[in-house]
Design an enzyme around this catalytic site. Structure first.
Site, PDB file in Angstrom:
ATOM      1  N   ASN A 485      43.183 -33.545   6.371  1.00 39.29           N
ATOM      2  CA  ASN A 485      43.442 -32.815   5.139  1.00 39.29           C
ATOM      3  C   ASN A 485      44.944 -32.708   4.892  1.00 39.29           C
ATOM      4  O   ASN A 485      45.687 -32.187   5.726  1.00 39.29           O
ATOM      5  CB  ASN A 485      42.861 -31.394   5.230  1.00 39.29           C
ATOM      6  CG  ASN A 485      43.188 -30.549   4.005  1.00 39.29           C
ATOM      7  OD1 ASN A 485      42.606 -30.725   2.951  1.00 39.29           O
ATOM      8  ND2 ASN A 485      44.135 -29.622   4.148  1.00 39.29           N
ATOM      9  N   GLU A 486      45.388 -33.251   3.781  1.00 45.19           N
ATOM     10  CA  GLU A 486      46.769 -33.158   3.298  1.00 45.19           C
ATOM     11  C   GLU A 486      47.818 -33.458   4.386  1.00 45.19           C
ATOM     12  O   GLU A 486      48.709 -32.646   4.656  1.00 45.19           O
ATOM     13  CB  GLU A 486      47.022 -31.788   2.662  1.00 45.19           C
ATOM     14  CG  GLU A 486      46.149 -31.576   1.431  1.00 45.19           C
ATOM     15  CD  GLU A 486      46.422 -30.275   0.690  1.00 45.19           C
ATOM     16  OE1 GLU A 486      47.255 -29.480   1.156  1.00 45.19           O
ATOM     17  OE2 GLU A 486      45.786 -30.058  -0.367  1.00 45.19           O
ATOM     18  N   PRO A 487      47.743 -34.631   5.000  1.00 46.84           N
ATOM     19  CA  PRO A 487      48.743 -34.986   6.018  1.00 46.84           C
ATOM     20  C   PRO A 487      50.125 -35.217   5.420  1.00 46.84           C
ATOM     21  O   PRO A 487      51.102 -35.323   6.173  1.00 46.84           O
ATOM     22  CB  PRO A 487      48.177 -36.282   6.605  1.00 46.84           C
ATOM     23  CG  PRO A 487      47.373 -36.885   5.496  1.00 46.84           C
ATOM     24  CD  PRO A 487      46.755 -35.714   4.789  1.00 46.84           C
TER      25      PRO A 487
END
Length: 851
Positions: A485-487
Site C-alpha cells: 500500500n502506497e510504497p
C-alpha cells in the site's frame, strides 16, 4: 526582503484587488490604489511615512495612494486581508476622489468610536464573501459594496484634499525614491554606501540623507539594516550556521549589531528567535526560496477568515437559506428505444474498509451484511492481512515457524457467506519478519522490508495455497492480489526507496504466479500525486518490462486533496508511528493545509493513468482505483454531508468506461487509523457511521444499484437507463467547494455548520419527456437531500447529541432513509415529469412496467 511598486489589472474586471496573505519579511511598496489592511491573525509592524505602528488582530488601517509603507513581521505568525481600490474608476461620480488623503486607523480610536470601523469591516467581509461564492450577479453586488465602502470612508473619516501642484511634486519624488531603492537592491550584496547611492542619482549626500528619511520614515543605514535583518532571519531558521557566521554573512559588522537590530525588530535575541521557529514544519530544513514564497496557507489559518466573517450575518447552523432562491429550468426530450451505450456497474466492483481484523467484529459484520443486501459489491479491499493482530506467525516448541490461518479463515468465510470476494492487499509485514519495528497507524502496522525475502515470499505462497485448499483454485483465481500500500510514500508506508519496492514487487509477483499463472497480481497502489508529479510510475513500468515481471492490473489511489506541504504530511505519519499522543497528532493533522483540486480531478487523473499505461505497456492491464474519496482525512466534516452523495454520483458517471473499479474509502466509520472518532458524525470516511446510521453517501450507491444496464440518455446532471421494460431516471445537483475551501481555508466548516464551504448554486427543475412508453407503470420516486435522508442534518436539528442511547440512534436510522413516494401511471406513448432537485440533492425515479 522585497520592495515593489504594485500595479496590475483590476481583479476580475472590478475596480478592486483582493489579497489574503502573510507577511514573512521586510517589504517596501506603494501603489496607485488606496489599500485597506486588516489583520486576521497575529500581528504585524507597519511604517507609513515617518510613523510606525504595530497592528494586532482585527486592527485596520488605510494606506493612501502612492503612500510609501513598509511591512515586517513581529514574532507572531500573521494573516492579512488587503483590499486595494482603484479610485480612478470613480472619477465620473466623485471628481476629487483621487486627491483625497483619508485618515483611517482603528487602533488609534477609542472603543466607542469602533462602530464606524466595524462598518468598514462588514463591507470588506461582504466583498470577500461575494468574490468567493460568485453568486449570480455577484459583480453588481461587489460594485455596490465598493461604492458604499467609499461613501462610508468619505462621510465618517477625516480627510484632506491635496492640491494639484502637491500631487505633481509627490509623483516626482516617488519616482526618484523608486530609482534609489532599485539601485540599493541591485548593489546590496557587494556593499553599498550613502555616497554610492548619491552618485548614482546625481544628488548630494546631504540631500539624499534627508530625502530618504523624509519619505521612507527611517534613515539610509536603518533601511540597510532591515535588509540584512531579513537575510539573517532566513539563515537562522533554515541553516545550522552559528550566530557569528550569520551576522557577517548577512552584512552586519558584528554580532552585537545583529543583536541590537533583532531586539528592536522582534523584541528577542537571534538565539531566542531560532529556538522558537527553527523546528516548525514550515521552516525545518526548508529552502530559502520556499520561505520567501510562503503564503497564508503555510500558517495555521483555520480561524482567520472566521474573524472576518463574524461581521456578516451568516445563516444559522442548519439553515437551508444560504442557497439561491431562483431555480434553473432544463427541458429534456428523449425516446425510450434509444440506446446510447451499455452501462456496466464498474463502481460496484470494489468497496473498502480499514484493516483485516475489523472484519472479526460483530458490529462491522452487521454493516457489511446490510451493505451487501442493499447494494451488493463484488470485491472488498482492506489493509493488514499479515499484520500481527491476525496471529498468523507462530513458533512451535522446537522453534519452527508455524502458520495459523484461523482468523484469516474466519474473515474469508464471512466474505463467502455474504457473497463478496477479497481484493487482497499483500501487507503489511509481520513484526517477526521485519527489519525493524517501525510502524504506522494506531494499530501498529509494520512498514519495513523483510529481514530475508524468502520469509516474505514463503508467507505469500503458503497463504495462497491455504486459500486454494479451502476455497478451491477456480475461486481464488477470481481474486486480486495487490502488492503493498502506497510504497511511494517513503517513511510513511514504506521504509525503503522506489528501487527496493520494484524488487519487492517482482519477488512477490513471482511468488504469486508460482502457485498458478492464472492468479491476478498487480500494483503498485500509489498515490495520484506521485503518479502525476514525477516519473515513479514510469520507472515502475520500465522495470516490469525489463525484468519480465507479471502485471495483471495497475492500481492507484485518488483523493481530491493536495497538500501545501507533502513533507509535513509525511512528518505527521512518522510522528504517528513513533507513538505520539493521538490528541496532539489530530491537532497537527487539522493544521495540515489541504488544498483541493477542481471538481474533475478524479476523471482527469484516470485519463492521465490511461495515457501512461498506453505509453509504456503493449498489453493494457486492468485499472483499479483501490482508494478513492473526496478527502484523505478521516475527520473532515464534509464526509457526513449530502455533498459526498452527489460527489460519488458525479464522478461515477463521469468515469464510466475509463476504469475497471472505483473503490470508495471506506464503507464504514469503524476504522482506527488515528483511533476511532469520538463524535457520532466526526467526518469519518464511511458510508455508514460507527452507530450503524447510513449517511447520504450510502444512498448514492443504493441509487446507482437501481440503474439499468443500457443508457438511453445522459447529460451533465442526469442519466436515464433501461432494464428490459423498466426505466430509471437519476438526477442530481452537484455543487463543489467554493474558492476559499479549495485553497485550504476551513473557517466556515464546523461541527454544526457544514454547508457554507460550497459554491452557491440554484436548485434545478428538469422537465423530462420520454416518448415511446405505453401501458401501466408503477412510479417509485426517491428524494435525497438535506431535508430527506440526511442523518447529519437531522442530528444537528436534534442538538448534535453525543453518546446517543438506542432510541436516539434508532430515530436517526429512520430519518436517514430518503423520501419515497409511489403512484401508478397509465402511459399513452409518452411519459412526462417535472423533477425538482435542490443543491446537494438527488432524485431517482424508477418506472416499473406492470402486466
Amino acid at each position: 526582503m522585497h520592495y515593489f511598486y504594485e500595479s496590475g489589472e483590476n481583479h476580475m474586471g472590478f475596480p478592486i484587488k483582493e489579497f489574503i496573505h502573510s507577511i514573512n519579511q521586510f517589504e517596501t511598496h506603494w501603489h496607485e490604489e488606496i489599500e485597506i489592511l486588516m489583520v486576521l491573525k497575529g500581528s504585524i509592524n507597519i511604517r507609513v511615512g515617518n510613523q510606525q505602528y504595530t497592528l494586532k488582530e482585527e486592527d485596520l488601517i488605510l494606506i493612501n495612494r502612492n503612500e510609501i509603507h513598509n511591512t515586517f513581521k513581529t514574532e507572531e505568525d500573521n494573516v492579512l486581508l488587503a483590499i486595494q481600490i482603484n479610485t480612478s474608476c470613480f472619477d465620473h461620480c466623485y471628481v476629487n476622489l483621487n486627491k483625497i488623503h483619508i485618515d483611517c486607523k482603528s487602533f488609534q480610536c477609542k472603543k466607542e468610536e469602533q462602530e464606524k470601523f466595524n462598518r468598514i469591516k462588514q463591507r470588506l467581509a461582504k466583498i470577500v464573501w461575494e468574490l468567493n461564492k460568485k453568486r449570480k450577479g455577484y459583480q453588481l453586488l461587489i460594485g455596490s459594496e465598493v461604492h458604499l465602502l467609499l461613501v462610508d470612508l468619505i462621510n465618517n473619516f477625516n480627510y484632506t484634499l491635496l492640491e494639484d501642484n502637491t500631487l505633481l511634486s509627490f509623483n516626482k519624488e516617488t519616482q526618484r525614491l523608486q530609482n534609489i531603492i532599485q539601485y540599493i537592491h541591485q548593489n546590496i550584496e557587494g556593499g553599498i554606501t550613502l555616497q554610492d547611492v548619491a552618485d548614482s542619482q546625481n544628488i548630494s549626500i546631504y540631500y539624499l540623507s534627508h530625502f530618504f528619511k523624509q519619505y521612507m520614515g527611517f534613515s539610509f543605514q536603518e533601511y540597510i539594516n532591515y535588509i540584512r535583518l531579513d537575510k539573517a532571519v532566513i539563515l537562522l531558521t533554515n541553516t545550522e550556521q552559528k550566530i557569528t557566521e550569520i551576522a557577517f554573512t548577512s552584512g552586519f559588522p558584528s554580532t552585537k549589531a545583529l543583536n541590537t537590530c533583532f531586539k528592536e525588530a522582534y523584541n528577542c535575541t537571534p538565539t531566542d528567535y531560532r529556538r522558537k521557529y527553527k523546528n516548525t514544519p514550515n521552516t525545518k530544513k526548508g529552502k530559502i526560496e520556499e520561505l520567501r514564497s510562503r503564503t497564508y496557507l503555510d500558517v495555521d489559518r483555520n480561524m482567520a477568515l472566521h474573524l472576518l466573517f463574524k461581521y456578516l450575518e451568516l445563516p444559522e447552523k442548519n439553515s437551508k437559506d444560504n442557497n439561491p432562491t431562483y431555480t434553473l429550468n432544463e427541458f429534456i426530450e428523449i425516446n425510450a428505444d434509444d440506446q446510447v451505450k451499455e452501462f456496466l456497474p464498474f463502481w460496484k466492483k470494489l468497496t473498502c474498509f480499514g484493516r483485516a481484523s475489523d472484519g472479526l467484529r460483530e458490529e462491522f459484520r452487521d454493516q457489511l451484511r446490510e451493505l451487501q443486501k442493499d447494494i451488493g459489491f463484488e470485491y472488498v479491499r482492506f489493509h493488514g492481512i499479515f499484520c500481527d493482530d491476525m496471529l498468523i506467525i507462530n513458533l512451535n516448541d522446537n522453534g519452527d515457524l508455524v502458520y495459523n490461518w484461523y482468523y484469516v479463515d474466519k474473515l474469508f468465510d464471512f466474505f463467502k457467506e455474504i457473497n463478496i470476494k477479497p481484493f487482497v492487499e499483500l501487507g503489511f509485514m509481520p513484526s517477526e519478519f521485519g527489519q525493524s519495528d517501525i510502524t504506522v497507524f494506531a494499530w501498529k502496522a509494520n512498514i519495513t522490508l523483510p529481514k530475508y525475502i524468502f520469509l516474505w515470499t514463503n508467507l505469500v505462497k503458503e497463504f495462497i495455497k491455504h486459500c486454494i485448499n479451502r476455497y478451491g483454485l477456480k475461486e481464488v483465481e477470481t481474486w486480486y492480489f495487490e502488492v503493498w500500500n502506497e510504497p511511494d510514500l517513503e517513511n510513511v508506508f514504506w521504509i525503503g526507496d522506489k528501487e527496493s519496492y520494484y524488487e519487492f514487487f517482482k519477488e512477490t509477483a513471482m511468488a504469486v504466479k508460482s502457485i498458478s499463472p492464472n492468479l491476478k497480481v498487480g500494483g503498485p497502489s500509489i498515490t495520484y500525486q506521485t503518479m502525476i508529479e514525477n516519473n515513479w510510475l514510469d520507472e515502475f513500468f520500465k522495470y516490469t518490462i525489463t525484468h519480465q515481471v507479471p502485471l495483471d492490473f495497475v492500481s492507484f489511489h485518488i483523493y481530491s486533496e493536495s497538500y501545501s506541504s507533502k513533507k509535513y504530511a509525511q512528518d505527521l505519519w512518522v510522528r504517528a508511528r513513533k507513538g505520539e499522543d493521538a490528541v496532539s497528532l489530530l491537532n497537527s493533522w487539522k493544521d495540515l493545509k489541504r488544498i483541493y483540486h477542481d471538481k474533475d480531478h478524479t476523471y482527469n487523473t484516470i485519463v492521465s493513468a490511461n495515457q501512461k499505461i498506453n505509453e509504456f505497456l503493449q498489453e493494457k492491464p486492468e485499472i483499479h482505483i483501490t482508494e478513492w474519496n473526496a478527502s484523505s482525512y478521516g475527520r473532515n466534516l464534509i464526509n457526513d454531508t449530502c455533498f459526498i452523495a452527489t460527489f460519488i454520483i458525479y464522478n461515477v458517471l463521469r468515469s464510466t468506461g475509463k476504469t475497471d473499479s472505483l473503490g470508495f474509502w471506506t464503507f464504514t466509520d469503524i476504522i482506527e487509523e488515528l483511533k476511532m472518532g469520538i463524535s457520532s458524525f466526526h467526518g469519518g470516511f464511511g458510508l455508514i457511521n460507527k452507530d450503524g446510521i447510513k449517511k447520504p453517501s450510502y444512498y448514492a450507491y443504493y441509487f446507482l444499484s437501481k440503474l439499468g444496464h443500457t443508457i438511453i440518455d445522459q447529460g451533465e446532471d442526469y442519466i436515464v437507463t433501461k432494464e428490459q421494460d423498466n426505466i430509471q431516471i437519476l438526477a442530481y445537483n452537484f455543487a463543489y467547494f467554493d474558492d476559499l475551501f479549495i485553497m485550504g481555508d476551513t473557517s466556515l466548516l464546523t461541527n454544526e455548520i457544514r454547508y457554507l464551504s460550497f459554491e452557491e448554486k440554484p436548485g434545478k427543475n428538469i422537465n423530462l419527456q420520454i416518448n415511446g412508453l405505453s401501458g401501466n407503470y408503477k412510479q417509485i420516486s426517491y428524494e435525497l437531500n438535506r431535508e430527506n435522508g440526511s442523518a447529519v442534518d437531522e442530528w444537528i436539528k436534534m442538538g448534535a447529541p453525543e453518546n446517543m442511547d438506542k432510541d436516539e440512534i434508532q430515530y436517526l436510522k429512520g430519518k436517514s432513509y430518503p423520501k419515497v413516494s409511489i403512484e401508478k401511471k397509465e402511459l399513452k406513448n409518452s411519459y412526462t415529469e417535472s423533477i425538482c432537485v435542490p443543491v446537494h440533492g438527488i432524485v431517482l425515479i424508477v418506472l416499473e412496467k406492470l402486466i
